[in-house]
Enzyme design. Structure first.
Site, PDB file in Angstrom:
ATOM      1  N   GLU A  46      35.386  67.087  15.068  1.00  0.00           N
ATOM      2  CA  GLU A  46      35.747  65.671  15.208  1.00  0.00           C
ATOM      3  C   GLU A  46      34.552  64.833  15.644  1.00  0.00           C
ATOM      4  O   GLU A  46      34.372  63.713  15.181  1.00  0.00           O
ATOM      5  CB  GLU A  46      36.913  65.507  16.190  1.00  0.00           C
ATOM      6  CG  GLU A  46      38.250  65.951  15.629  1.00  0.00           C
ATOM      7  CD  GLU A  46      38.664  65.171  14.385  1.00  0.00           C
ATOM      8  OE1 GLU A  46      38.225  64.020  14.191  1.00  0.00           O
ATOM      9  OE2 GLU A  46      39.426  65.730  13.582  1.00  0.00           O
ATOM     10  N   TYR A 129      40.092  57.873  19.921  1.00  0.00           N
ATOM     11  CA  TYR A 129      40.383  58.559  18.661  1.00  0.00           C
ATOM     12  C   TYR A 129      40.200  60.069  18.803  1.00  0.00           C
ATOM     13  O   TYR A 129      41.082  60.860  18.463  1.00  0.00           O
ATOM     14  CB  TYR A 129      39.487  58.032  17.520  1.00  0.00           C
ATOM     15  CG  TYR A 129      39.534  58.980  16.358  1.00  0.00           C
ATOM     16  CD1 TYR A 129      40.631  58.957  15.497  1.00  0.00           C
ATOM     17  CD2 TYR A 129      38.557  59.951  16.176  1.00  0.00           C
ATOM     18  CE1 TYR A 129      40.738  59.879  14.468  1.00  0.00           C
ATOM     19  CE2 TYR A 129      38.652  60.874  15.160  1.00  0.00           C
ATOM     20  CZ  TYR A 129      39.743  60.833  14.316  1.00  0.00           C
ATOM     21  OH  TYR A 129      39.855  61.760  13.316  1.00  0.00           O
ATOM     22  N   ASP A 147      42.182  56.591  12.655  1.00  0.00           N
ATOM     23  CA  ASP A 147      40.799  56.318  12.241  1.00  0.00           C
ATOM     24  C   ASP A 147      40.846  55.361  11.048  1.00  0.00           C
ATOM     25  O   ASP A 147      41.911  54.818  10.717  1.00  0.00           O
ATOM     26  CB  ASP A 147      40.063  57.617  11.902  1.00  0.00           C
ATOM     27  CG  ASP A 147      40.643  58.311  10.670  1.00  0.00           C
ATOM     28  OD1 ASP A 147      41.684  57.850  10.147  1.00  0.00           O
ATOM     29  OD2 ASP A 147      40.050  59.298  10.216  1.00  0.00           O
TER      30      ASP A 147
END
Ligand code: SF4
Length: 350
Positions: A46, A129, A147
């Protein structure tokens, strides 16, 4: 309001058949068989994927997990080595925070990532996020992961025409409404996949989309133009000069950039400040500098850069005012951030 009846179930059924196979992912079949994702790999992927494409991340992810298979191994890594391996992924503050975060997890959490949104948010470099993505994907918590892909899908699905960034709260609220309690980790990845493979920025493939029947943007014909965006201001152009000095024994004159600021902590060619007017020459060593006759063009988040190049060959006994000579055998062009790599490639070709 969208007329989807069971949006999460419809999307999960699609994901079970069409979800992407990614090196950091535990696919739906393995997950159903009880395999759990490794939070370290989820976190690493990520962080790498922020502002970077899956294609660009694959090789770096493989290298990182081969060199440092656990968070403890990464925490114990040499800073310069990690920065070197990060080169090419851009946004170098992420690499510095990656190391900080690995060390906090190793030292303060016994090498295990915490599983709640709040605890994840307290770790270095983990914003809303990333925290939601790790909590959902690695720990199967029903967190809403939003996102750019998810924003686009929500804007289309609900035909929300308010431009970004003003539309963010509404898009997030819609995404939260759809997030299921069952299989939230798979669901988060399914929406990302839908945005990446079907509901793509320019030409959404509505004909094969699991949400086509209830998609208001498709029905209204507005989908390809969504999400609407407030026009961005043109980026300014900055100019600079980079100096590539080579000693007669083949060593290159490089300097490590300050920790704070653009390309912080990365290796680079010494040079002038980057300014909107004419840059002040700042040769790092006395030499007969040659204009390489080529200019590096590179775009950062907030400006375009035009970097003039000067090259020189210097004798063994001359000391630099800035930087250090890195012996030829220790110099790996791949350790340079992209803009510095471009300078190297251009100067060598010129
Ligand atoms: S129907 Fe089309 S616009 Fe709507 S979510 Fe699917 S791909 Fe996107």
């Amino acid at each position: 309001m969208s007329t989807l009846r069971e949006p999460a179930a419809e999307l999960l059924a699609w994901y079970d058949r069409h979800g992407r196979e990614l090196p950091w992912r535990v696919g739906p079949a393995a997950r159903a068989a009880g395999q759990r994702p490794d939070p370290y790999r989820v976190w690493l992927s990520e962080v790498m994927l922020q502002q970077t494409t899956v294609a660009a991340v694959r090789d770096h992810f493989h290298r990182f997990t081969t060199l440092w298979p656990t968070v403890e191994a990464l925490a114990a890594a040499d800073d310069a080595r990690v920065m070197g391996e990060w080169a090419g992924l851009g946004y170098y503050a992420r690499a510095r925070n990656l190391l900080k975060c690995a060390r906090v997890v190793a030292e303060e959490h016994g090498g295990r990532f915490p599983g709640t949104l709040d605890a994840l948010r307290k770790l270095p470099g983990i914003g809303p996020y990333t925290a939601a993505a790790i909590a959902a994907i690695a720990f199967d918590r029903a967190e809403t992961v939003v996102d750019g892909n998810v924003e686009r899908v929500m804007a289309r699905l609900f035909d929300i025409r308010t431009p970004l960034p003003a539309a963010k709260p509404e898009l997030t609220a819609r995404a939260a409404e759809l997030t299921p309690q069952a299989r939230p980790g798979c669901y988060a990845q399914a929406v990302m996949d839908l945005g990446a493979t079907i509901c793509t920025p320019r030409r959404p493939a509505c004909g094969i989309c699991p949400w086509r029947d209830g998609c208001l943007g498709r029905l209204a014909g507005s989908a390809p133009d969504l999400p609407a965006k407030t026009p961005k201001k043109a980026k300014p152009v900055r100019h600079g000069i980079a100096y590539l000095a080579r000693r007669v024994d083949g060593a290159w004159l490089l300097e490590r950039r300050p920790e704070k600021g653009l390309l912080g902590g990365m290796l680079g060619w010494p040079g002038s400040d980057w300014v909107e007017e004419a840059p002040q020459p700042a040769p790092p060593i006395r030499a007969e500098w040659r204009d390489a006759g080529a200019e590096v063009r590179h775009t950062f988040t907030h400006f375009h850069l035009r970097l003039a190049l000067r090259t020189a060959l210097v004798p063994m006994d001359r000391a630099p005012a800035r930087g250090i000579f890195l012996p030829q055998e220790e110099f790996r062009p791949s350790d340079l951030p992209t803009v510095m790599r471009k300078a190297f490639d251009l100067a060598r070709g010129g």
